[in-house]
Design an enzyme around this catalytic site. Structure first.
Site, PDB file in Angstrom:
ATOM      1  N   LYS A 201      -0.271 105.912  65.849  1.00 42.26           N
ATOM      2  CA  LYS A 201       0.248 105.886  64.482  1.00 42.26           C
ATOM      3  C   LYS A 201      -0.329 104.668  63.762  1.00 42.26           C
ATOM      4  O   LYS A 201      -0.362 103.573  64.316  1.00 42.26           O
ATOM      5  CB  LYS A 201       1.785 105.818  64.546  1.00 42.26           C
ATOM      6  CG  LYS A 201       2.461 106.245  63.282  1.00 42.26           C
ATOM      7  CD  LYS A 201       3.905 106.651  63.524  1.00 42.26           C
ATOM      8  CE  LYS A 201       4.590 106.935  62.217  1.00 42.26           C
ATOM      9  NZ  LYS A 201       5.896 107.576  62.371  1.00 42.26           N
TER      10      LYS A 201
ATOM     11  N   GLU B  11      20.621 115.838  63.874  1.00 35.16           N
ATOM     12  CA  GLU B  11      21.791 115.625  63.026  1.00 35.16           C
ATOM     13  C   GLU B  11      23.010 116.410  63.513  1.00 35.16           C
ATOM     14  O   GLU B  11      24.142 115.930  63.437  1.00 35.16           O
ATOM     15  CB  GLU B  11      21.482 116.013  61.569  1.00 35.16           C
ATOM     16  CG  GLU B  11      20.555 115.041  60.840  1.00 35.16           C
ATOM     17  CD  GLU B  11      19.080 115.191  61.185  1.00 35.16           C
ATOM     18  OE1 GLU B  11      18.727 116.145  61.919  1.00 35.16           O
ATOM     19  OE2 GLU B  11      18.262 114.358  60.740  1.00 35.16           O
TER      20      GLU B  11
ATOM     21  N   ARG C 256      21.736 120.006  57.637  1.00 33.98           N
ATOM     22  CA  ARG C 256      21.538 120.587  58.964  1.00 33.98           C
ATOM     23  C   ARG C 256      22.843 120.766  59.736  1.00 33.98           C
ATOM     24  O   ARG C 256      22.961 121.626  60.584  1.00 33.98           O
ATOM     25  CB  ARG C 256      20.693 119.612  59.811  1.00 33.98           C
ATOM     26  CG  ARG C 256      19.257 119.593  59.558  1.00 33.98           C
ATOM     27  CD  ARG C 256      18.631 120.639  60.421  1.00 33.98           C
ATOM     28  NE  ARG C 256      17.360 121.037  59.897  1.00 33.98           N
ATOM     29  CZ  ARG C 256      16.195 120.706  60.444  1.00 33.98           C
ATOM     30  NH1 ARG C 256      16.166 119.960  61.511  1.00 33.98           N
ATOM     31  NH2 ARG C 256      15.092 121.152  59.922  1.00 33.98           N
TER      32      ARG C 256
HETATM   33  C1  TPP Z   1      15.986 116.870  59.783  1.00 33.37           C
HETATM   34  C2  TPP Z   1      15.231 115.602  59.485  1.00 33.37           C
HETATM   35  N1  TPP Z   1      15.768 114.413  59.856  1.00 33.37           N
HETATM   36  C3  TPP Z   1      15.116 113.271  59.587  1.00 33.37           C
HETATM   37  C4  TPP Z   1      13.910 113.290  58.961  1.00 33.37           C
HETATM   38  C5  TPP Z   1      13.218 111.989  58.592  1.00 33.37           C
HETATM   39  N2  TPP Z   1      11.935 111.864  59.283  1.00 33.37           N
HETATM   40  C6  TPP Z   1      10.765 112.116  58.665  1.00 33.37           C
HETATM   41  S1  TPP Z   1       9.452 111.912  59.650  1.00 33.37           S
HETATM   42  C7  TPP Z   1      10.421 111.405  60.916  1.00 33.37           C
HETATM   43  C8  TPP Z   1       9.788 111.016  62.212  1.00 33.37           C
HETATM   44  C9  TPP Z   1       8.902 112.077  62.719  1.00 33.37           C
HETATM   45  O1  TPP Z   1       8.279 111.641  63.883  1.00 33.37           O
HETATM   46  P1  TPP Z   1       7.093 112.473  64.473  1.00 33.37           P
HETATM   47  O2  TPP Z   1       7.409 113.912  64.390  1.00 33.37           O
HETATM   48  O3  TPP Z   1       6.769 111.938  65.812  1.00 33.37           O
HETATM   49  O4  TPP Z   1       5.905 112.215  63.453  1.00 33.37           O
HETATM   50  P2  TPP Z   1       5.043 110.883  63.240  1.00 33.37           P
HETATM   51  O5  TPP Z   1       5.503 110.322  61.923  1.00 33.37           O
HETATM   52  O6  TPP Z   1       5.276 109.964  64.372  1.00 33.37           O
HETATM   53  O7  TPP Z   1       3.644 111.362  63.159  1.00 33.37           O
HETATM   54  C10 TPP Z   1      11.764 111.415  60.560  1.00 33.37           C
HETATM   55  C11 TPP Z   1      12.873 111.004  61.427  1.00 33.37           C
HETATM   56  C12 TPP Z   1      13.398 114.548  58.577  1.00 33.37           C
HETATM   57  N3  TPP Z   1      12.240 114.670  57.929  1.00 33.37           N
HETATM   58  N4  TPP Z   1      14.071 115.679  58.867  1.00 33.37           N
END
Ligand code: TPP
Length: 633
Positions: A282, A367, A395
């Protein structure tokens, strides 16, 4: 050496390039991303991590014929740049500009809208099944991060897809990070393969061995099964997916385009569900983002040289005020425990996490689980506080109804990012919570007008014996000076200004707008009672009806959709009272999804800025009173 990126507009432009040129292109895309996002703000670190993966996907697959679904979709910038949106990229997340998430109405290369996590495998499986029913041949690919994989829905989909005959490719983009460090058992399991090279070796040896043995005869098959059962099953994280029914390929270096291309081409020719495990970093290529990926996950405009965020007027926001308040309370109330679904920083709970690690639970992007976990904690006498963004709590609607409210359990919901959040756009606007929470029996619902009121409401909530939610907006607040702070009392509103002609009842952030609108109305000879509702449920019926009886004209203002929201509750109150001849006008968001743009722009666009409201009020009540009609500006 001449630049390559200026020549690239569509995937076909990438296909003729050599590996050396593709590597140069990756570097140029990173520079472009850093420069552009430093001006618009946006999800930088995740996109820097998927540059090579996105290029490789477009080398091997042919969108829009082939379908790529980006889970969450915050990492789709490179895909956007390669699919005709490079020229408009400077409008990212701006009103009417390029969206920060995939949008089917923005490009045919975006085949499915995302924004909330963990939906990609379900959607991809649906598309794969539809393709097979229609006898078509395209590939369907879901790209899901290790963070998004912590969401229950992803497991539901893997469980279904694994036993399904349909061709489907799932790419697990594993960078060990959610927004913060990823959490949970599966995450540790995936981590082992990174940190202990023996897994690579064992896997390679075993693959060679299995390859050499001709798969004939029961004896050999048994040997293979035994080998799988002993070494591979125990030691290789990929077996989790294989046991679910996927063919596991990997791990693959997600920054090696050549390797990625080979693996994707191989997967394209295989039958059934395939999972490709890709390691990426990342923030790759920008030292500040590599060092602090959580800060550069979603970032405001920043200085490229120093990596410093360009600060606005105020740095303190509602999340920080909530976090500090909860730390204070937890200091004297040992029953308080805090829960986040993968947003410790975003919700302001990071301070709590370091002060009270044993009373803090980051459950991953889960959630639904977060809410029922809170119900369990509450059942056993603790005081759980679930800090969650308004749009993500959608959710867990059933868990709020079935596990918390139906049992009248004292769970506190600290609902952040309520109302419009601005640039993240329609999937992230928190404009439904008043509607989806206020109709649940036993639920108490509050909205603070400023920081001090948030502090008081959190304290009140922790002492409250039942389900209770405090919803507050993104960002900073304008402190509203009242002569004397009136303590929070259950179901009691706060009368801020007194007038004769009109009653304005507002909640949360919109109280400030109500005050300004009321001041504007004075210029036209109209005076208003301005009521800060404090409680959306139960409403302060006594105060609101007394004022309505006096003025006969009621206006409500909320940053929620009008359908089923705060204004509807006030209208219902008036309707069920003995009052006749009271007119009610509701200001809120219409029955549509609210696009991206700044909060100020969106307020203006939907007539929720104080000038538009004052103007509408004058026009609406003109027949009833003597006030002049004015034209909207
Ligand atoms: C239901 C939900 N909860 C929380 C989020 C907030 N959120 C956006 S990206 C993320 C992390 C995602 O991590 P990953 O899938 O590993 O992607 P990366 O950013 O590491 O590439 C979160 C918690 C969301 N988009 N949807």
């Amino acid at each position: 050496m001449s630049k390559i990126l200026p020549l690239i507009n569509y995937p076909s432009d990438v296909r003729g390039l050599s590996v050396e040129q593709l590597n140069r292109l990756s570097k140029e895309i990173r520079e472009f991303l850093i420069s552009s996002v430093s001006k618009t703000g946006g999800h930088l670190a995740s996109n820097l991590g998927v540059v090579e993966l996105t290029i490789a996907l477009h080398l091997v697959f042919n969108t829009p014929y082939d379908k790529i679904i980006w889970d969450v979709g915050h990492q789709s910038y490179v895909h956007k740049i390669l699919t005709g949106r490079k020229g408009k990229f400077g409008t990212l997340r701006q009103l009417d500009g390029v969206s920060g998430f995939p949008k089917t109405n923005e490009s045919s290369h975006d085949c499915f809208n995302t924004g909330h996590s963990s939906t990609s495998v379900s959607a991809a499986l649906g598309m794969a099944r539809a393709r097979d029913i229609k006898n078509e041949k395209n590939s369907v690919i879901a790209v899901i991060g290790d963070g998004a994989l912590t969401g229950g829905m992803a497991f539901e989909a893997l469980n279904d897809a694994g036993r399904s005959p349909n061709n489907l490719i799932v790419i697990l983009n594993d960078n060990e990070m959610s927004i913060d460090k990823n959490v949970g058992g599966l995450s540790s399991c995936l981590n082992r393969i990174r940190t202990q090279p023996i897994y690579f070796k064992v896997k390679r040896d075993l693959d060679v061995l299995l390859h050499k043995i001709p798969a004939i005869g029961k004896k050999v098959a048994k040997t293979i099964d035994k080998a799988k059962g002993t070494i591979k099953y125990l030691m290789l994280p990929g077996m989790f997916f294989e046991e679910l029914g996927f063919k596991y390929i990997g791990p693959v270096d997600g920054h090696d385009i050549n390797e990625l291309k080979k693996v994707l081409t191989k997967a394209k020719g295989l039958q059934g569900p395939i999972l490709i495990h890709v390691f990426t970093q990342k923030g790759k290529g920008y030292s500040y983002a590599e060092e602090n990926p959580h800060i550069f996950h979603g970032i405001s405009p920043f200085d490229v040289e120093t990596g410093e965020i360009k600060k606005g007027i105020s740095t303190k926001d509602y999340s920080a005020v909530f976090g500090e308040t909860l730390v204070d309370i937890a200091g004297y109330n040992e029953d308080v425990v805090a829960i986040t679904a993968a947003m410790p920083h975003g919700t302001g709970l990071n301070g709590f996490a370091s002060e009270f690690p044993k009373r803090f639970f980051d459950v991953g992007i889960a959630e639904q689980h977060a809410v029922t976990l809170a119900a369990g904690l509450a059942e056993e006498g603790l005081k759980p506080v679930v800090a969650v963004y308004s749009s993500f709590l959608q959710r867990a609607y059933d868990q709020v109804v079935h596990d918390v409210c139906a049992q009248n359990l004292p769970v506190v919901f600290a609902i952040d990012r309520a109302g419009v959040v601005g640039n993240d756009g329609e999937t992230h606007q928190g404009v439904f919570d008043l509607s989806y929470l206020s109709h649940i029996p036993n639920m108490t619902l509050m909205a603070p007008k400023d920081f001090e009121e948030l502090r008081q409401m959190i304290k009140f909530s922790v002492d409250f014996e039942g389900p209770i939610a405090v919803r507050y907006p993104r960002g900073h607040a304008r402190e509203i000076c009242t002569e004397k702070y009136q303590p929070i009392e259950y179901g009691c509103a706060e009368l801020l200004y007194q007038g004769n002609d009109i009653t304005i009842v507002a909640c949360g952030r919109m109280v400030h707008t109500a005050i300004k609108a009321a001041k504007e109305l004075i210029k036209f000879g109209m005076t208003a009672d301005v009521i800060n509702a404090r409680f959306v449920k139960p409403l302060d019926s006594k105060m609101i009806l007394a004022s309505a009886e006096k003025t006969k004209n009621v206006v409500t203002i909320e940053d929620n959709v009008i359908n089923g929201g705060f204004g509807s509750l006030v209208l219902q109150l008036v309707n069920q009272s003995d009052l006749s001849d009271v007119k009610v006008k509701i200001f809120g968001y219409p029955d549509e999804f609210i696009q991206h743009g700044s909060i100020e722009q969106l307020d203006k666009l939907y007539g929720l800025d104080y000038q538009s409201i004052a103007c509408e009020i004058l026009n609406f009540f003109r027949i009833r009173k003597k006030f002049k009609v004015i034209k909207s500006q």
